[in-house]
Design a protein around this motif. Structure first.
Motif, PDB file in Angstrom:
ATOM      1  N   LEU A  87      16.969  34.712 111.698  1.00  0.00           N
ATOM      2  CA  LEU A  87      16.203  35.949 111.732  1.00  0.00           C
ATOM      3  C   LEU A  87      17.070  37.130 111.305  1.00  0.00           C
ATOM      4  CD1 LEU A  87      13.491  37.265 112.652  1.00  0.00           C
ATOM      5  CD2 LEU A  87      14.538  37.506 114.919  1.00  0.00           C
ATOM      6  N   ARG A  88      16.530  37.957 110.433  1.00  0.00           N
ATOM      7  CA  ARG A  88      17.238  39.177 110.030  1.00  0.00           C
ATOM      8  C   ARG A  88      16.849  40.275 111.015  1.00  0.00           C
ATOM      9  NH1 ARG A  88      16.781  42.509 104.351  1.00  0.00           N
ATOM     10  NH2 ARG A  88      18.666  43.731 104.601  1.00  0.00           N
ATOM     11  N   VAL A  89      17.784  40.648 111.854  1.00  0.00           N
ATOM     12  CA  VAL A  89      17.568  41.663 112.881  1.00  0.00           C
ATOM     13  C   VAL A  89      18.253  42.951 112.439  1.00  0.00           C
ATOM     14  CG1 VAL A  89      18.038  42.302 115.273  1.00  0.00           C
ATOM     15  CG2 VAL A  89      17.466  39.930 114.715  1.00  0.00           C
ATOM     16  N   VAL A  90      17.521  44.069 112.528  1.00  0.00           N
ATOM     17  CA  VAL A  90      18.094  45.385 112.244  1.00  0.00           C
ATOM     18  C   VAL A  90      18.066  46.169 113.553  1.00  0.00           C
ATOM     19  CG1 VAL A  90      17.917  47.520 110.921  1.00  0.00           C
ATOM     20  CG2 VAL A  90      17.262  45.333 109.861  1.00  0.00           C
ATOM     21  N   VAL A  91      19.238  46.381 114.128  1.00  0.00           N
ATOM     22  CA  VAL A  91      19.345  47.098 115.396  1.00  0.00           C
ATOM     23  C   VAL A  91      19.374  48.595 115.109  1.00  0.00           C
ATOM     24  CG1 VAL A  91      20.671  47.378 117.519  1.00  0.00           C
ATOM     25  CG2 VAL A  91      20.656  45.156 116.358  1.00  0.00           C
ATOM     26  N   ILE A  92      18.584  49.331 115.902  1.00  0.00           N
ATOM     27  CA  ILE A  92      18.463  50.773 115.708  1.00  0.00           C
ATOM     28  C   ILE A  92      18.782  51.493 117.010  1.00  0.00           C
ATOM     29  CG2 ILE A  92      16.895  52.663 115.087  1.00  0.00           C
ATOM     30  CD1 ILE A  92      15.192  50.418 113.657  1.00  0.00           C
ATOM     31  N   CYS A  93      19.770  52.375 116.952  1.00  0.00           N
ATOM     32  CA  CYS A  93      20.052  53.251 118.091  1.00  0.00           C
ATOM     33  C   CYS A  93      19.715  54.671 117.636  1.00  0.00           C
ATOM     34  CB  CYS A  93      21.501  53.117 118.565  1.00  0.00           C
ATOM     35  SG  CYS A  93      22.733  53.724 117.395  1.00  0.00           S
ATOM     36  N   ASN A  94      20.204  55.663 118.304  1.00  0.00           N
ATOM     37  CA  ASN A  94      19.838  57.033 117.956  1.00  0.00           C
ATOM     38  C   ASN A  94      20.491  57.510 116.660  1.00  0.00           C
ATOM     39  OD1 ASN A  94      18.315  59.403 118.633  1.00  0.00           O
ATOM     40  ND2 ASN A  94      20.269  60.396 119.081  1.00  0.00           N
ATOM     41  N   GLU A  95      21.813  57.280 116.514  1.00  0.00           N
ATOM     42  CA  GLU A  95      22.510  57.800 115.336  1.00  0.00           C
ATOM     43  C   GLU A  95      23.337  56.762 114.583  1.00  0.00           C
ATOM     44  OE1 GLU A  95      24.708  61.185 116.760  1.00  0.00           O
ATOM     45  OE2 GLU A  95      22.927  62.452 116.721  1.00  0.00           O
ATOM     46  N   ASP A 116      22.757  46.666 111.420  1.00  0.00           N
ATOM     47  CA  ASP A 116      22.245  47.862 112.065  1.00  0.00           C
ATOM     48  C   ASP A 116      21.897  48.912 111.027  1.00  0.00           C
ATOM     49  OD1 ASP A 116      25.044  48.599 111.649  1.00  0.00           O
ATOM     50  OD2 ASP A 116      24.722  50.204 113.079  1.00  0.00           O
ATOM     51  N   LEU A 117      21.139  49.902 111.481  1.00  0.00           N
ATOM     52  CA  LEU A 117      20.623  50.944 110.612  1.00  0.00           C
ATOM     53  C   LEU A 117      21.625  52.082 110.483  1.00  0.00           C
ATOM     54  CD1 LEU A 117      17.964  51.681 109.091  1.00  0.00           C
ATOM     55  CD2 LEU A 117      17.399  53.068 111.088  1.00  0.00           C
ATOM     56  N   VAL A 118      22.036  52.362 109.267  1.00  0.00           N
ATOM     57  CA  VAL A 118      22.945  53.477 109.004  1.00  0.00           C
ATOM     58  C   VAL A 118      22.257  54.774 109.432  1.00  0.00           C
ATOM     59  CG1 VAL A 118      24.159  54.789 107.216  1.00  0.00           C
ATOM     60  CG2 VAL A 118      24.045  52.286 107.062  1.00  0.00           C
ATOM     61  N   GLY A 119      22.893  55.523 110.330  1.00  0.00           N
ATOM     62  CA  GLY A 119      22.341  56.797 110.781  1.00  0.00           C
ATOM     63  C   GLY A 119      21.314  56.684 111.889  1.00  0.00           C
ATOM     64  N   GLN A 122      17.596  58.763 113.858  1.00  0.00           N
ATOM     65  CA  GLN A 122      17.612  60.116 113.291  1.00  0.00           C
ATOM     66  C   GLN A 122      17.580  60.077 111.763  1.00  0.00           C
ATOM     67  OE1 GLN A 122      16.925  62.652 115.165  1.00  0.00           O
ATOM     68  NE2 GLN A 122      17.073  61.403 117.011  1.00  0.00           N
ATOM     69  N   ALA A 123      18.269  59.121 111.152  1.00  0.00           N
ATOM     70  CA  ALA A 123      18.246  58.983 109.693  1.00  0.00           C
ATOM     71  C   ALA A 123      16.880  58.483 109.227  1.00  0.00           C
ATOM     72  CB  ALA A 123      19.353  58.037 109.233  1.00  0.00           C
ATOM     73  N   TRP A 124      16.291  57.561 109.992  1.00  0.00           N
ATOM     74  CA  TRP A 124      14.946  57.052 109.684  1.00  0.00           C
ATOM     75  C   TRP A 124      13.963  58.216 109.625  1.00  0.00           C
ATOM     76  CZ3 TRP A 124      12.886  51.990 109.171  1.00  0.00           C
ATOM     77  CH2 TRP A 124      11.493  51.885 109.273  1.00  0.00           C
ATOM     78  N   ARG A 125      13.984  59.036 110.668  1.00  0.00           N
ATOM     79  CA  ARG A 125      13.065  60.171 110.754  1.00  0.00           C
ATOM     80  C   ARG A 125      13.343  61.181 109.641  1.00  0.00           C
ATOM     81  NH1 ARG A 125      12.603  63.565 116.226  1.00  0.00           N
ATOM     82  NH2 ARG A 125      14.709  64.091 115.611  1.00  0.00           N
ATOM     83  N   ALA A 126      14.614  61.450 109.360  1.00  0.00           N
ATOM     84  CA  ALA A 126      14.983  62.408 108.312  1.00  0.00           C
ATOM     85  C   ALA A 126      14.497  61.962 106.928  1.00  0.00           C
ATOM     86  CB  ALA A 126      16.496  62.622 108.296  1.00  0.00           C
ATOM     87  N   GLU A 127      14.369  60.638 106.729  1.00  0.00           N
ATOM     88  CA  GLU A 127      13.867  60.088 105.462  1.00  0.00           C
ATOM     89  C   GLU A 127      12.348  60.213 105.359  1.00  0.00           C
ATOM     90  OE1 GLU A 127      15.162  58.454 102.632  1.00  0.00           O
ATOM     91  OE2 GLU A 127      17.080  59.276 103.267  1.00  0.00           O
TER      92      GLU A 127
END
Length: 137
Positions: A87-95, A116-119, A122-127
């Motif tokens: 499974l490809r898991v992308v872990v997301i925290c706040n920053e 994990d998600l770069v940024g 907060q980066a997700w939302r900014a995009e």
């Protein structure tokens, strides 16, 4: 245990070492992978941040202290989404800091495609990527 001669490692160096072990993913790429069914987004932010800032639609919410138990495909407390070590898991925290350590921990469990998600969120939302109200949780 480490040898007596090992020097302490600061968090910045530890993050650098951990991140060298896998390829991190940018928000738009993560969004597309999740939409295509090629990745599971896992939000490890604590409840107050989710309520304040919102949620990523379709992301699995797992508190950080439960992450390994919920995503281990062999675990007795696994989430239904934890179907395979492939499974490809992308872990997301706040920053995008705590998620790096979490992704490395999942890799140690054999989830070799964990990242994990770069940024972070907060980066997700900014995009301008989809976010729903935390009050909907």
């Amino acid at each position: 245990m480490g040898s007596v001669d090992e020097r302490p490692v600061g968090i910045d160096e530890l993050l650098e070492r951990v991140r060298a072990g896998y390829t991190r993913i940018e928000p738009r790429e993560a969004h597309e992978a999740a939409r295509a069914g090629e990745a599971l987004l896992v939000d490890i932010r604590y409840a107050a941040l989710r309520e304040r800032d919102g949620l990523i639609p379709g992301a699995l919410v797992v508190e950080r202290n439960e992450l390994e138990w919920r995503l281990d495909p062999q675990g007795s407390h696994r989430a239904s989404e934890a179907t395979s070590h492939e499974l490809r898991v992308v872990v997301i925290c706040n920053e995008g800091y705590a998620s790096s350590l979490a992704a490395e921990s999942l890799q140690r469990l054999g989830l070799r495609r964990a990242t994990d998600l770069v940024g972070g969120f907060q980066a997700w939302r900014a995009e301008g990527l989809p976010v729903r109200s935390g009050a909907e949780a």
